[in-house]
Write a protein that holds these residues in place. Structure first.
Motif, PDB file in Angstrom:
ATOM      1  N   HIS A   1      51.039  60.995  32.337  1.00 31.15           N
ATOM      2  CA  HIS A   1      49.883  60.120  32.551  1.00 31.15           C
ATOM      3  C   HIS A   1      50.084  58.777  31.848  1.00 31.15           C
ATOM      4  CE1 HIS A   1      47.524  63.313  34.420  1.00 31.15           C
ATOM      5  NE2 HIS A   1      48.012  64.119  33.488  1.00 31.15           N
ATOM      6  N   TRP A   2      49.828  57.698  32.588  1.00 30.20           N
ATOM      7  CA  TRP A   2      49.954  56.353  32.047  1.00 30.20           C
ATOM      8  C   TRP A   2      48.552  55.744  31.897  1.00 30.20           C
ATOM      9  CZ3 TRP A   2      54.846  53.807  31.419  1.00 30.20           C
ATOM     10  CH2 TRP A   2      55.955  54.565  31.805  1.00 30.20           C
ATOM     11  N   PHE A   3      48.431  54.852  30.941  1.00 32.40           N
ATOM     12  CA  PHE A   3      47.161  54.167  30.722  1.00 32.40           C
ATOM     13  C   PHE A   3      47.414  52.663  30.824  1.00 32.40           C
ATOM     14  CE2 PHE A   3      46.802  58.279  28.828  1.00 32.40           C
ATOM     15  CZ  PHE A   3      45.489  58.668  29.051  1.00 32.40           C
ATOM     16  N   LYS A   4      47.225  52.124  32.013  1.00 36.35           N
ATOM     17  CA  LYS A   4      47.504  50.695  32.224  1.00 36.35           C
ATOM     18  C   LYS A   4      46.493  50.025  33.152  1.00 36.35           C
ATOM     19  CE  LYS A   4      50.961  51.875  35.759  1.00 36.35           C
ATOM     20  NZ  LYS A   4      52.331  51.665  36.249  1.00 36.35           N
ATOM     21  N   TRP A   5      46.084  50.727  34.213  1.00 34.23           N
ATOM     22  CA  TRP A   5      45.219  50.067  35.189  1.00 34.23           C
ATOM     23  C   TRP A   5      43.852  49.729  34.623  1.00 34.23           C
ATOM     24  CZ3 TRP A   5      46.920  47.446  38.977  1.00 34.23           C
ATOM     25  CH2 TRP A   5      48.134  47.791  39.567  1.00 34.23           C
ATOM     26  N   GLU A   6      43.398  50.486  33.627  1.00 29.13           N
ATOM     27  CA  GLU A   6      42.140  50.132  32.968  1.00 29.13           C
ATOM     28  C   GLU A   6      42.248  48.728  32.370  1.00 29.13           C
ATOM     29  OE1 GLU A   6      42.930  54.581  32.124  1.00 29.13           O
ATOM     30  OE2 GLU A   6      44.070  52.689  32.218  1.00 29.13           O
ATOM     31  N   ALA A   7      43.386  48.468  31.716  1.00 33.53           N
ATOM     32  CA  ALA A   7      43.599  47.152  31.105  1.00 33.53           C
ATOM     33  C   ALA A   7      43.724  46.066  32.158  1.00 33.53           C
ATOM     34  CB  ALA A   7      44.853  47.186  30.224  1.00 33.53           C
ATOM     35  N   TYR A   8      44.547  46.319  33.169  1.00 32.62           N
ATOM     36  CA  TYR A   8      44.780  45.305  34.198  1.00 32.62           C
ATOM     37  C   TYR A   8      43.490  44.942  34.929  1.00 32.62           C
ATOM     38  CZ  TYR A   8      49.693  46.672  33.534  1.00 32.62           C
ATOM     39  OH  TYR A   8      50.926  46.951  33.005  1.00 32.62           O
ATOM     40  N   LEU A   9      42.711  45.968  35.295  1.00 25.66           N
ATOM     41  CA  LEU A   9      41.484  45.704  36.036  1.00 25.66           C
ATOM     42  C   LEU A   9      40.423  45.025  35.171  1.00 25.66           C
ATOM     43  CD1 LEU A   9      41.206  48.933  38.211  1.00 25.66           C
ATOM     44  CD2 LEU A   9      41.659  46.609  39.010  1.00 25.66           C
ATOM     45  N   THR A  10      40.439  45.302  33.873  1.00 25.58           N
ATOM     46  CA  THR A  10      39.510  44.607  32.977  1.00 25.58           C
ATOM     47  C   THR A  10      39.803  43.115  32.982  1.00 25.58           C
ATOM     48  OG1 THR A  10      39.278  46.558  31.548  1.00 25.58           O
ATOM     49  CG2 THR A  10      38.666  44.435  30.606  1.00 25.58           C
ATOM     50  N   TRP A  11      41.091  42.759  32.908  1.00 24.67           N
ATOM     51  CA  TRP A  11      41.440  41.330  32.917  1.00 24.67           C
ATOM     52  C   TRP A  11      41.182  40.705  34.292  1.00 24.67           C
ATOM     53  CZ3 TRP A  11      44.407  37.700  35.373  1.00 24.67           C
ATOM     54  CH2 TRP A  11      44.537  36.477  34.723  1.00 24.67           C
ATOM     55  N   ILE A  12      41.547  41.404  35.352  1.00 25.85           N
ATOM     56  CA  ILE A  12      41.358  40.858  36.704  1.00 25.85           C
ATOM     57  C   ILE A  12      39.882  40.583  36.971  1.00 25.85           C
ATOM     58  CG2 ILE A  12      41.471  41.432  39.169  1.00 25.85           C
ATOM     59  CD1 ILE A  12      44.108  42.956  38.487  1.00 25.85           C
ATOM     60  N   THR A  13      39.014  41.538  36.636  1.00 25.41           N
ATOM     61  CA  THR A  13      37.580  41.330  36.864  1.00 25.41           C
ATOM     62  C   THR A  13      37.021  40.277  35.912  1.00 25.41           C
ATOM     63  OG1 THR A  13      37.129  43.249  35.427  1.00 25.41           O
ATOM     64  CG2 THR A  13      37.136  43.621  37.818  1.00 25.41           C
ATOM     65  N   GLY A  14      37.548  40.235  34.691  1.00 29.25           N
ATOM     66  CA  GLY A  14      37.096  39.219  33.743  1.00 29.25           C
ATOM     67  C   GLY A  14      37.458  37.816  34.204  1.00 29.25           C
ATOM     68  N   PHE A  15      38.685  37.643  34.693  1.00 31.67           N
ATOM     69  CA  PHE A  15      39.097  36.333  35.187  1.00 31.67           C
ATOM     70  C   PHE A  15      38.320  35.967  36.451  1.00 31.67           C
ATOM     71  CE2 PHE A  15      41.844  33.343  37.475  1.00 31.67           C
ATOM     72  CZ  PHE A  15      42.022  32.382  36.478  1.00 31.67           C
ATOM     73  N   THR A  16      38.033  36.965  37.282  1.00 27.34           N
ATOM     74  CA  THR A  16      37.225  36.712  38.480  1.00 27.34           C
ATOM     75  C   THR A  16      35.841  36.205  38.097  1.00 27.34           C
ATOM     76  OG1 THR A  16      38.398  38.450  39.685  1.00 27.34           O
ATOM     77  CG2 THR A  16      36.300  37.729  40.600  1.00 27.34           C
ATOM     78  N   LEU A  17      35.248  36.790  37.051  1.00 24.23           N
ATOM     79  CA  LEU A  17      33.957  36.307  36.559  1.00 24.23           C
ATOM     80  C   LEU A  17      34.067  34.880  36.040  1.00 24.23           C
ATOM     81  CD1 LEU A  17      32.548  39.432  34.676  1.00 24.23           C
ATOM     82  CD2 LEU A  17      31.538  38.311  36.672  1.00 24.23           C
TER      83      LEU A  17
END
Length: 396
Positions: free
Chosen positions: A79-95
């Motif tokens: 199990h990898w833990f990465k998409w939580e981080a990536y999506l947090t930044w992507i949605t944050g930059f979108t905001l």
């Protein structure tokens, strides 16, 4: 874009940002807790295991092991833990784009602070995200990073100076959000450029029948350690928009630095606690520092003295010209179809009902009008302050 569509986009993206942010930070907190609570010295550990622990949760028992470097055989499912981080930044930059970049004159630019063009303001914002990461990443590759305390103070002073610079360039709220975007970018760039690549190198080495290099894992752990301390300051910035007494203060950059430092102190307490080192004085100290900060930022006594009585009729034109263009049942400002946060200031009854908020936002913190879009003057703010004190004096 239609204001109502924009508002719905904002709502959905912010909701997703919150969901994935909780997932990312929750995983980060859990693994830091795990690292600190491993039983490393007990007898009977399996070969190559650095430590393990037993836990109970949700009616079940869990047994977790951490290897000194890697297991002898790579498991089929990892199990990898990465998409939580990536999506947090992507949605944050979108905001950042939806709220600030699409309406820079409304939210980013305050002519009383700096008369920037929209293009220049957005360019400064975007370039600073990349520039600060490059500087930080370079510092992480110097001997400075070997001393955690020294590295922290260099970063803290540097980011504090940057916060001051942004308060001299952007509106107060935008300055705070820009600092949050920068810290969030440092965190996700650590995941994307260092932590995940380090983990991939270790997995690839095992697939090739090689023993992973321990230094590779150490590099990823170091950046994860930094992210752990960035977390509470960036969480505060995420909610700071609800508290204009912070970003709207004339000492806003110092308040941000102080709250960030308190957040780091609280995080440090839990990191030490996870290692079995309980320093009981840290949390009370953090509470005292927050109380002291609240006291130091209270309005000065002379700011609350009633000098002369001011009637509603005297401030009615100010409210109509500076506030009710947005805060009305039918806003005339094209950026809004409904009053922001449902606050309407287009009648005497509504204004007097919101008197405390009007005083806090326009006089104490000067956070409104947002970006001082309607150009409320210092004399008008002072008059509003005297009207408020007149009203309160009559009520008492």
């Amino acid at each position: 874009m239609d204001p109502q569509i924009l508002e719905w986009l904002n709502l959905n993206v912010k909701w997703i940002h919150l969901i994935v942010g909780i997932a990312w930070i929750g995983a980060s907190f859990y693994f830091n807790w795990l690292e600190g609570n491993l039983e490393r010295q007990k007898a009977g550990l399996n070969k190559g295991v650095a430590g393990d622990l037993w836990a109970v949760h949700g009616g079940g028992f869990y047994h977790v092991e951490k290897f000194e470097v890697a297991p002898e055989k790579l498991p089929e499912t990892l199990h990898w833990f990465k998409w939580e981080a990536y999506l947090t930044w992507i949605t944050g930059f979108t905001l950042l784009v939806l709220v600030f970049y699409m309406s820079p004159t409304l939210y980013m630019i305050d002519p009383s602070v700096a008369n920037l063009s929209p293009g220049l303001a957005i360019s400064i914002s975007v370039l600073s995200l990349a520039g600060v990461w490059l500087i930080y990443d370079r510092l992480c590759k110097t001997v400075l990073v070997e001393n955690n305390a020294r590295f922290f103070w260099v970063m803290f002073v540097g980011l504090t100076l940057l916060a001051y610079l942004f308060t001299e360039l952007f509106s107060a709220r935008a300055a705070y959000i820009q600092m949050g975007a920068i810290i969030g970018t440092l965190m996700v760039a650590n995941v994307f450029f260092v932590i995940i690549p380090s983990q991939r190198k270790m997995v690839d080495a095992m697939k090739q029948g090689e023993v992973p290099d321990p230094a590779t894992g150490k590099a990823g752990f170091q950046r994860s350690f930094h992210n752990n301390y960035f977390t509470l300051p960036v969480l505060f910035i995420m909610i700071s928009g609800h508290y204009p007494l912070t970003f709207g203060s004339e000492y806003n950059w110092m308040i941000l630095a102080a709250i960030a430092l308190i957040g780091v102190l609280v995080r440090h307490y839990f990191n030490l606690k996870n290692q079995g080192k309980v320093h009981h004085w840290i949390l009370p100290l953090a509470a005292v520092l927050m109380a002291l900060l609240a006291y130091l930022t209270m309005p000065k006594p002379q700011e609350t003295v009633l000098e002369s009585e001011v009637t509603f009729e005297a401030i009615e034109p100010i409210m109509a010209q500076r506030c009710a263009t947005c805060h009305a049942a039918n806003p005339t400002d094209p950026a809004f179809k409904v009053a922001p946060k449902g606050v309407e200031l287009d009648t005497r009854a509504k204004i007097e009902q919101q008197a405390d908020a009007v005083y806090a936002q326009t006089v104490t913190s000067k956070a409104m009008p947002i970006g001082n879009l309607t150009q409320m003057t210092p004399d008008e703010r002072a008059l509003l302050g005297q009207w408020y004190l007149t009203l309160k004096n009559k009520e008492s």
